[in-house]
Design a protein around this motif. Structure first.
Motif, PDB file in Angstrom:
ATOM      1  N   GLU A 163      33.223  56.022  51.639  1.00 33.95           N
ATOM      2  CA  GLU A 163      32.695  56.615  50.413  1.00 33.95           C
ATOM      3  C   GLU A 163      33.473  56.159  49.174  1.00 33.95           C
ATOM      4  N   CYS A 164      34.471  55.308  49.393  1.00 35.15           N
ATOM      5  CA  CYS A 164      35.343  54.849  48.304  1.00 35.15           C
ATOM      6  C   CYS A 164      35.195  53.339  48.110  1.00 35.15           C
ATOM      7  N   ALA A 165      35.248  52.907  46.870  1.00 37.02           N
ATOM      8  CA  ALA A 165      35.349  51.483  46.553  1.00 37.02           C
ATOM      9  C   ALA A 165      36.770  51.201  46.101  1.00 37.02           C
ATOM     10  N   TYR A 166      37.300  50.055  46.530  1.00 34.18           N
ATOM     11  CA  TYR A 166      38.604  49.619  46.033  1.00 34.18           C
ATOM     12  C   TYR A 166      38.393  48.385  45.181  1.00 34.18           C
ATOM     13  N   VAL A 167      38.878  48.427  43.952  1.00 38.19           N
ATOM     14  CA  VAL A 167      38.641  47.382  42.959  1.00 38.19           C
ATOM     15  C   VAL A 167      39.956  46.646  42.699  1.00 38.19           C
ATOM     16  N   GLY A 168      39.961  45.324  42.894  1.00 39.46           N
ATOM     17  CA  GLY A 168      41.188  44.568  42.691  1.00 39.46           C
ATOM     18  C   GLY A 168      40.921  43.115  42.360  1.00 39.46           C
ATOM     19  N   ASP A 169      41.998  42.385  42.084  1.00 41.40           N
ATOM     20  CA  ASP A 169      41.855  41.000  41.613  1.00 41.40           C
ATOM     21  C   ASP A 169      42.406  39.975  42.586  1.00 41.40           C
ATOM     22  N   SER A 170      42.817  40.375  43.782  1.00 42.77           N
ATOM     23  CA  SER A 170      43.472  39.432  44.687  1.00 42.77           C
ATOM     24  C   SER A 170      42.928  39.532  46.106  1.00 42.77           C
ATOM     25  N   GLY A 171      43.244  38.506  46.889  1.00 41.57           N
ATOM     26  CA  GLY A 171      42.901  38.534  48.297  1.00 41.57           C
ATOM     27  C   GLY A 171      43.565  39.687  49.024  1.00 41.57           C
ATOM     28  N   ILE A 172      44.780  40.024  48.627  1.00 45.30           N
ATOM     29  CA  ILE A 172      45.467  41.176  49.214  1.00 45.30           C
ATOM     30  C   ILE A 172      44.646  42.440  49.012  1.00 45.30           C
ATOM     31  N   VAL A 194      38.040  33.517  42.222  1.00 49.15           N
ATOM     32  CA  VAL A 194      36.884  34.084  42.907  1.00 49.15           C
ATOM     33  C   VAL A 194      36.866  33.640  44.367  1.00 49.15           C
ATOM     34  N   ALA A 195      37.237  32.394  44.618  1.00 51.44           N
ATOM     35  CA  ALA A 195      37.274  31.887  45.994  1.00 51.44           C
ATOM     36  C   ALA A 195      38.205  32.731  46.858  1.00 51.44           C
ATOM     37  N   GLU A 196      39.365  33.086  46.322  1.00 46.60           N
ATOM     38  CA  GLU A 196      40.299  33.924  47.085  1.00 46.60           C
ATOM     39  C   GLU A 196      39.701  35.288  47.389  1.00 46.60           C
ATOM     40  N   LEU A 197      39.007  35.858  46.427  1.00 43.62           N
ATOM     41  CA  LEU A 197      38.388  37.174  46.620  1.00 43.62           C
ATOM     42  C   LEU A 197      37.341  37.130  47.730  1.00 43.62           C
ATOM     43  N   THR A 198      36.473  36.129  47.689  1.00 46.20           N
ATOM     44  CA  THR A 198      35.407  36.052  48.690  1.00 46.20           C
ATOM     45  C   THR A 198      35.965  35.707  50.072  1.00 46.20           C
TER      46      THR A 198
END
Length: 220
Positions: A163-172, A194-198
């Motif tokens: 029920e939660c979304a986690y929003v971040g900028d890294s692969g970690i 973006v490649a790291e995120l996906t």
């Protein structure tokens, strides 16, 4: 249906790179080590906590356990003084947080930044009543991407991880969301690609904070 949005701090809610870089270079200069003159390199150095940041900034010949410990203390002392000189929330973040809160969503922060910095920094930029929980790195909780912090947050909020979304900028961050069962939302305005995120399992990758509202509406 999503009921909470939990955020990474550095590179997601706030652009803190300049103050981090300046404090690292103050430490290096005081030690007589070469400075990290390319500010862009810090985008790859942050995200795993202060000790790892300092280790990456030090010359390879200086990376003993004791030297990393001493230099981390020195970096922390500089950062304690200078963290708010250039750091600012990313554009439109404040407005979108308010809009999410107005929809009845619970908001939180989970960061690998030390807890003693995460709480005052978050409250400085966003006020003391914006987030239901603020969790920085603490010795008793494994750092991201271990899911322990996410499960702790879901319990505090009284929600299931899904029920939660986690929003971040890294692969970690995306690996953290995936391993915990949360919806991973990567942001492309932060420190990583973006490649790291996906590659690390982002369910969504967004280019503007306003897209969070669209993702919430789709979940309803």
């Amino acid at each position: 249906m999503l009921k909470a949005f939990i955020f990474d701090l550095d590179g997601t809610l706030i652009d803190s790179l300049a103050d981090i870089a300046a404090s690292i270079n103050r430490m290096l200069e005081a030690r007589g080590y070469p400075l990290c003159k390319d500010a862009g390199i810090f985008k790859q150095m942050v995200g795993d906590g202060m000790e790892k940041l300092v280790e990456r900034a030090l010359p390879e010949t200086a990376r003993s356990e004791e030297m990393i410990r001493l230099c981390t203390e020195e970096y922390r002392a500089f950062y304690d003084i200078h963290w708010q000189e250039q750091t600012q929330p990313y554009p439109h973040i404040v407005e979108v947080l308010a809009a999410l809160k107005a929809k009845g969503l619970k908001l939180g922060v989970i960061s690998n930044k030390a807890h003693r910095f995460t709480v005052p920094m978050t409250e400085h930029f966003f006020g003391s009543d914006c987030f239901e929980l603020i969790l920085g790195q603490r010795a008793e909780v494994p750092r991201k991407p271990d899911p322990a912090g996410a499960h702790e947050a879901a319990t505090i909020l009284g929600l299931r991880p899904e029920e939660c979304a986690y929003v971040g900028d890294s692969g970690i961050d995306m690996a953290f969301a995936k391993s915990s069962g949360m919806v991973g939302i990567g942001v492309d305005w932060g420190f990583r690609s973006v490649a790291e995120l996906t590659e690390h399992g982002a369910t969504y990758v967004i280019s503007t904070p306003g897209e969070l509202l669209e993702i919430y509406d789709k979940s309803c």
